[in-house]
Design a protein around this motif. Structure first.
Motif, short mmCIF file in Angstrom:
data_model
loop_
_atom_site.label_atom_id
_atom_site.label_comp_id
_atom_site.label_asym_id
_atom_site.label_seq_id
_atom_site.Cartn_x
_atom_site.Cartn_y
_atom_site.Cartn_z
N ASP A 166 80.73 55.99 60.35
CA ASP A 166 81.43 55.07 61.65
C ASP A 166 82.96 54.78 61.71
O ASP A 166 83.21 54.13 62.33
N ARG A 167 83.40 55.00 60.11
CA ARG A 167 85.04 55.38 60.41
C ARG A 167 85.66 56.41 60.34
O ARG A 167 86.92 55.64 60.15
N LEU A 168 85.07 58.01 60.86
CA LEU A 168 85.73 58.94 60.97
C LEU A 168 86.63 58.74 62.52
O LEU A 168 85.76 58.37 63.15
N PRO A 169 87.89 58.76 62.26
CA PRO A 169 88.68 59.03 63.40
C PRO A 169 88.63 60.39 64.42
O PRO A 169 87.97 61.64 63.61
N ASP A 170 88.35 59.84 65.78
CA ASP A 170 88.42 61.25 66.60
C ASP A 170 88.78 62.25 66.31
O ASP A 170 88.86 63.89 66.28
N GLY A 171 90.17 62.12 66.04
CA GLY A 171 91.26 63.60 65.38
C GLY A 171 91.13 64.46 63.60
O GLY A 171 92.62 64.73 63.40
N VAL A 172 90.10 63.28 63.21
CA VAL A 172 90.23 64.35 61.67
C VAL A 172 89.39 65.67 62.00
O VAL A 172 87.93 66.28 62.78
N GLU A 173 90.17 66.66 61.46
CA GLU A 173 90.50 68.42 62.01
C GLU A 173 90.20 69.06 60.88
O GLU A 173 90.21 70.23 60.33
N HIS A 174 90.08 67.99 59.16
CA HIS A 174 90.33 69.32 58.40
C HIS A 174 89.55 68.57 56.99
O HIS A 174 89.49 67.38 56.77
N MET A 175 88.41 68.89 56.31
CA MET A 175 87.68 68.53 55.89
C MET A 175 87.78 68.97 54.05
O MET A 175 87.52 70.61 54.55
N TYR A 176 88.34 68.57 53.00
CA TYR A 176 88.34 69.26 51.40
C TYR A 176 87.96 68.30 50.97
O TYR A 176 87.36 67.57 50.54
N ALA A 177 86.29 68.91 50.68
CA ALA A 177 85.54 68.50 49.87
C ALA A 177 85.51 69.48 48.46
O ALA A 177 86.09 69.92 48.22
N GLY A 178 85.10 68.49 47.54
CA GLY A 178 84.52 69.23 46.16
C GLY A 178 84.21 69.71 45.76
O GLY A 178 84.60 70.30 44.35
N HIS A 179 83.95 70.95 46.69
CA HIS A 179 83.19 72.36 46.46
C HIS A 179 83.31 72.36 47.53
O HIS A 179 83.04 72.18 48.54
N GLY A 180 82.52 73.85 47.69
CA GLY A 180 83.05 75.35 49.19
C GLY A 180 83.99 75.00 49.58
O GLY A 180 85.49 74.97 49.03
N GLY A 181 84.35 76.12 51.08
CA GLY A 181 85.02 76.04 51.49
C GLY A 181 85.61 74.73 51.91
O GLY A 181 85.10 74.17 52.77
N VAL A 182 87.25 74.75 52.67
CA VAL A 182 87.83 74.53 53.46
C VAL A 182 87.28 74.32 54.50
O VAL A 182 87.43 75.29 54.86
N PHE A 183 87.22 73.48 55.34
CA PHE A 183 86.62 72.95 56.43
C PHE A 183 87.92 72.71 57.64
O PHE A 183 88.02 71.49 57.41
N HIS A 184 88.30 73.59 58.72
CA HIS A 184 89.12 72.96 59.30
C HIS A 184 88.71 73.10 60.74
O HIS A 184 87.96 74.24 61.37
N GLY A 185 88.06 72.20 61.99
CA GLY A 185 88.36 72.34 62.79
C GLY A 185 86.77 70.60 63.55
O GLY A 185 87.16 70.12 63.39
N ASP A 186 85.67 71.32 63.67
CA ASP A 186 85.18 69.94 64.34
C ASP A 186 84.52 69.21 63.53
O ASP A 186 83.27 68.61 62.65
N VAL A 187 84.84 68.52 62.77
CA VAL A 187 84.59 67.76 61.47
C VAL A 187 83.50 66.86 61.57
O VAL A 187 82.86 67.06 60.56
N ARG A 188 83.84 66.22 62.39
CA ARG A 188 82.38 64.93 62.85
C ARG A 188 80.87 65.76 62.34
O ARG A 188 79.71 65.15 62.69
N ASP A 189 81.15 66.82 63.31
CA ASP A 189 79.83 68.18 63.48
C ASP A 189 79.51 68.37 62.50
O ASP A 189 78.14 68.02 61.96
N VAL A 190 79.88 68.75 61.89
CA VAL A 190 79.63 69.50 60.22
C VAL A 190 79.04 67.98 59.64
O VAL A 190 78.13 68.46 59.66
N ILE A 191 79.74 67.07 59.42
CA ILE A 191 79.39 65.80 58.59
C ILE A 191 77.37 65.42 59.53
O ILE A 191 77.03 64.99 58.90
N GLU A 192 78.11 64.75 60.60
CA GLU A 192 76.62 64.83 61.19
C GLU A 192 76.05 65.70 60.95
O GLU A 192 74.82 65.71 60.63
#
Length: 203
Positions: free
Chosen positions: A161-187
């Motif tokens: 609900d609060r994720l802007p459309d321009g977010v392209e980098h996801m830095y999570a506590g475990h696993g790899g860093v993701f660059h791309g369609d962050v919203r799709d990964v979260i969905e």
């Protein structure tokens, strides 16, 4: 903004601890890897702030060493002996060069927060890209006492609900860093979490 995972290639179990360089050099989580201070010093002379996504041991075990070395502001949702600034849902925290919004995201931990900026999200353990259980959209485990799959689902929905459309980098506590369609990964992570199936076979 340059972001360095200072616990990459650790020999011991730890979270990803991210050093965001820029206007306000910020360490997101301290990790549990001995020697993390040396890794930080390879990238920067000082740390302005440490922000804790939550206080599980793999995220805070080396906090004492980081505080002793750099004397940073320590930002956290829940009380901690080193905390110098309390945060709540909707607050602003500068991480490197980004002004991020604090999103309260319990479920994996009662004190869990995520940091959502215009280009990046620091999601802690609530949602990750890949972690050995799933690739391209996974979520924090909820099978330990005090954890809640329902609360975690609500938290992932709150992030979306609060994720802007321009977010392209996801830095999570475990696993790899993701660059791309962050919203799709979260969905994708939300869809998997909503099935209420065990994340791991032994869960």
């Amino acid at each position: 903004m340059e972001v360095v995972n200072v616990t990459a290639d650790a020999d011991t179990f730890t979270c990803n601890a991210y050093l965001a360089l820029g206007e306000r050099t910020t360490l997101v989580d301290a990790g549990s890897m001995p020697g993390v201070v040396d890794r930080i010093r390879e990238a920067t002379a000082g740390v302005d702030a440490v922000v804790l996504t939550h206080q599980h041991g793999d995220h805070v075990e080396e906090l004492d060493a980081v505080v002793d070395a750099f004397d940073p502001e320590v930002v956290a949702y829940a009380d901690h002996p080193h905390r110098t600034r309390a945060i709540d849902d909707g607050d602003e925290v500068v991480v490197g060069d980004e002004r991020t919004e604090v999103v309260f995201t319990p479920g994996h931990a009662d004190d869990h927060v995520s940091l959502v900026g215009p280009e990046s999200i620091f999601s802690g353990d609530v949602v990750v890209h890949d972690d050995g259980a799933f690739d391209y959209g996974s979520f924090g485990r909820t099978d330990y006492p005090g954890q809640s799959r329902e609360a975690l689902i609500d938290s992932i929905e709150r992030i979306l609900d609060r994720l802007p459309d321009g977010v392209e980098h996801m830095y999570a506590g475990h696993g790899g860093v993701f660059h791309g369609d962050v919203r799709d990964v979260i969905e994708t992570a939300l869809s998997r979490a909503e099935k209420r199936e065990p994340k791991y076979p032994d869960e």
